[in-house]
Enzyme design. Structure first.
Site, mmCIF file in Angstrom:
data_model
loop_
_atom_site.group_PDB
_atom_site.id
_atom_site.type_symbol
_atom_site.label_atom_id
_atom_site.label_comp_id
_atom_site.label_asym_id
_atom_site.label_seq_id
_atom_site.Cartn_x
_atom_site.Cartn_y
_atom_site.Cartn_z
ATOM 1 N N HIS A 123 0.703 -1.202 -0.134
ATOM 2 C CA HIS A 123 0.131 0.086 -0.112
ATOM 3 C C HIS A 123 0.795 1.317 -0.043
ATOM 4 O O HIS A 123 2.144 1.095 0.668
ATOM 5 C CB HIS A 123 -0.684 -0.105 1.189
ATOM 6 C CG HIS A 123 -1.740 0.811 1.599
ATOM 7 N ND1 HIS A 123 -1.591 2.229 1.803
ATOM 8 C CD2 HIS A 123 -3.370 0.726 1.074
ATOM 9 C CE1 HIS A 123 -2.714 3.049 1.914
ATOM 10 N NE2 HIS A 123 -3.734 2.228 1.740
ATOM 11 N N ASP A 201 3.174 -5.048 7.978
ATOM 12 C CA ASP A 201 1.827 -4.020 7.848
ATOM 13 C C ASP A 201 0.735 -5.217 7.992
ATOM 14 O O ASP A 201 0.344 -5.938 7.105
ATOM 15 C CB ASP A 201 1.928 -3.630 6.688
ATOM 16 C CG ASP A 201 0.551 -2.750 6.134
ATOM 17 O OD1 ASP A 201 -0.283 -3.006 7.080
ATOM 18 O OD2 ASP A 201 0.546 -1.939 5.362
ATOM 19 N N GLN A 204 -4.571 -5.319 6.873
ATOM 20 C CA GLN A 204 -5.633 -6.389 6.399
ATOM 21 C C GLN A 204 -5.385 -7.742 7.205
ATOM 22 O O GLN A 204 -6.377 -8.602 6.890
ATOM 23 C CB GLN A 204 -5.155 -6.522 4.967
ATOM 24 C CG GLN A 204 -5.484 -5.273 4.166
ATOM 25 C CD GLN A 204 -6.850 -4.872 4.074
ATOM 26 O OE1 GLN A 204 -7.756 -5.594 4.529
ATOM 27 N NE2 GLN A 204 -6.956 -3.662 3.836
ATOM 28 N N LYS A 227 -10.322 -1.202 10.577
ATOM 29 C CA LYS A 227 -10.651 -2.126 9.704
ATOM 30 C C LYS A 227 -11.036 -3.514 10.706
ATOM 31 O O LYS A 227 -11.009 -4.679 10.036
ATOM 32 C CB LYS A 227 -9.340 -2.625 8.885
ATOM 33 C CG LYS A 227 -8.973 -1.284 7.833
ATOM 34 C CD LYS A 227 -7.815 -1.606 7.313
ATOM 35 C CE LYS A 227 -7.224 -0.590 6.243
ATOM 36 N NZ LYS A 227 -8.008 -0.146 4.938
ATOM 37 N N CYS A 364 -4.740 2.287 -3.762
ATOM 38 C CA CYS A 364 -3.621 2.878 -3.058
ATOM 39 C C CYS A 364 -2.256 2.110 -3.155
ATOM 40 O O CYS A 364 -1.530 1.973 -2.271
ATOM 41 C CB CYS A 364 -3.678 2.914 -1.552
ATOM 42 S SG CYS A 364 -4.971 4.667 -1.217
HETATM 43 N N1 PMP Z 1 -1.738 -0.670 4.644
HETATM 44 C C1 PMP Z 1 -2.667 -1.670 4.131
HETATM 45 C C2 PMP Z 1 -2.278 -3.288 3.579
HETATM 46 C C3 PMP Z 1 -4.056 -1.301 4.053
HETATM 47 O O1 PMP Z 1 -4.922 -1.941 3.539
HETATM 48 C C4 PMP Z 1 -4.414 0.092 4.515
HETATM 49 C C5 PMP Z 1 -5.589 0.433 4.451
HETATM 50 N N2 PMP Z 1 -6.360 0.499 2.958
HETATM 51 C C6 PMP Z 1 -3.196 0.782 4.881
HETATM 52 C C7 PMP Z 1 -2.023 0.251 5.156
HETATM 53 C C8 PMP Z 1 -3.269 2.264 5.591
HETATM 54 O O2 PMP Z 1 -4.146 2.247 6.497
HETATM 55 P P1 PMP Z 1 -4.702 3.433 7.366
HETATM 56 O O3 PMP Z 1 -5.521 4.324 6.082
HETATM 57 O O4 PMP Z 1 -5.880 2.993 8.123
HETATM 58 O O5 PMP Z 1 -3.782 4.222 8.006
#
Ligand code: PMP
Length: 406
Positions: A123, A201, A204, A227, A364
């Site tokens: 991401h 990270d 997910q 999430k 993203c």
């Molecule tokens: N890493 C991953 C794998 C994600 O799915 C996301 C959110 N889509 C993020 C980072 C960023 O998370 P946040 O916007 O809650 O900071």
């Protein structure tokens, strides 16, 4: 799942209509809906406990502090952390990664010519903070490529480790774009054996997998509350205690200090050293309620339920002419697809007219989309409250929308 009806009834938003249709919410990888238990925890905090924490001597300040620190304990136990001091509350995954990367950049541990390893599946929030660290330190960013099935190229990973100077590896556990589940245990072990610090990270992973940070062996791990059925604006950075003790703070301000003079400041111990300013007190308390919510059901049961639904959705969609799925067959959480000749945005817009909420676009993950030569996908992502009628709804919405668009 046996008690699905009662689980669904705990999510008031599922009763709302989208136009004339019932809401079919399949955008859970972006954010999940919130159960009553979490909504009640937030409300209880503001109705009965609201005060600023740690500094006050009055009753409410102590009660709020106790609830906030109890939430830290709940999260620590949930992650099998060695102690609550290893839990830093952040505003989310992005904030946690920025904190880790900024602190590492300031620490002097990363110098010119060192390597920071990420993967093709990341991401943007696990790419850009490391690019910024590289700009500050002169380190080099290397990206573990992925195969056509969306799994990582393990031989290239080992080759880069063998070439040396890998100081940090930051990888996602589960890809938000394709649902790929990376073998993070093995990769962590290999990277640490090669002398790298490892950040996982788990944005997910946290909603689907029970996390044991000790068993995983990583140094740092991040996730977002929203999430995992908790509110937005709260997240967690877990760090190994000895590492947190040795890293410098990133943001300065109240809470993170021991003593301040105009000439010199000494810092508090972790986790407070990394929690400058008034934190999201209600968010932390609600996150603990969300952790209790998933543990009452069991993450294994939640994951099994979601995987069944995702497989059912895949087989229901598989006959659509020109459909292409991304990611490996054993993907988790998210089912990404494209239909030949149809823009994902057009498909998503027509599906929305039937009440089916999916995500369309690059998720993203622009570099990953570029690797596959696509601008984006349609992504359906599953949560504990989804059911077979949601699978029927998405299959029907895709089939009808494709017919209209052709
Ligand atoms: N890493 C991953 C794998 C994600 O799915 C996301 C959110 N889509 C993020 C980072 C960023 O998370 P946040 O916007 O809650 O900071």
């Amino acid at each position: 799942m046996n008690d699905l009806a009662s689980i669904r009834s705990a999510f008031p938003i599922l009763d709302r209509k989208v136009g004339a249709n019932r809401l079919v919410y399949l955008d859970n990888a972006a954010t999940t809906q919130k159960p009553l238990k979490v909504l009640e925890a937030s409300r209880h905090y503001y109705e009965s406990l609201n005060a600023n924490i740690h500094r006050g001597t009055h009753h409410l300040a102590r009660a709020a502090t106790d609830a906030f620190e109890a939430a830290r304990g709940t999260v620590a136990r949930h992650l099998n952390a060695t102690s609550p001091e290893e839990i830093i509350f952040t505003s989310g995954t992005t904030a946690g990664i920025n904190l880790a990367a900024s602190s590492l950049a300031l620490s002097g541990r990363i110098t010119e010519g060192d390597v920071v390893l990420i993967s093709a599946l990341e991401h943007h929030s696990n790419i850009v903070p490391w690019q910024m660290l590289c700009q500050r330190t002169g380190a080099q960013l290397k990206v573990i490529p992925c195969h056509d099935d969306g799994t990582l190229d393990q031989s290239r990973f080992h080759q880069w480790l063998a070439e040396g100077r890998v100081r940090v590896m930051a990888i996602t556990w589960i890809s938000n774009a394709f649902g790929t589940v990376n073998p993070v245990g093995q990769m962590t072990q290999a990277a640490r054996d090669a002398g790298a610090l490892v950040l996982i990270d788990a944005a997910q992973a946290a909603p689907h997998i029970g996390i044991d940070v000790v068993g995983l062996g990583a140094d740092l791990l991040v996730f977002s509350g929203h999430k995992l059925y908790a509110p937005t604006g709260i997240g967690v950075l877990w760090g190994r205690r000895d590492l947190l003790e040795s890293l410098p703070p990133w943001q300065g301000g109240g809470e993170m200090i021991r003593e301040v003079t105009f000439e010199h400041t000494t810092y508090n111990d972790p986790p407070f050293k990394f929690e400058a300013g008034t934190p999201n007190i209600e968010g932390a308390i609600a996150l603990a309620a969300a952790v209790d919510f998933v543990n009452d059901i069991g993450l294994d049961a939640i994951h099994a339920h979601e995987s069944l639904l995702m497989r059912a959705a895949e087989s229901a969609l598989t006959d659509i002419d020109g459909i292409r799925f991304f990611g490996p067959a054993d993907r988790s959480g998210s089912l990404s697809f494209l239909v030949d000749g149809i823009h994902p945005y057009d498909l998503g817009t027509l599906m929305d007219q039937r009440g089916v909420a999916v995500r369309t676009g690059h998720h993203c993950c622009q570099p990953l989309m570029a690797r596959f030569g696509i601008s984006g996908t349609v992504r359906a992502s599953f949560a504990v409250y989804n059911d077979t009628s949601d699978v029927e709804a998405i299959a029907d919405a895709v089939a009808r929308s494709v017919k209209m668009l052709r």
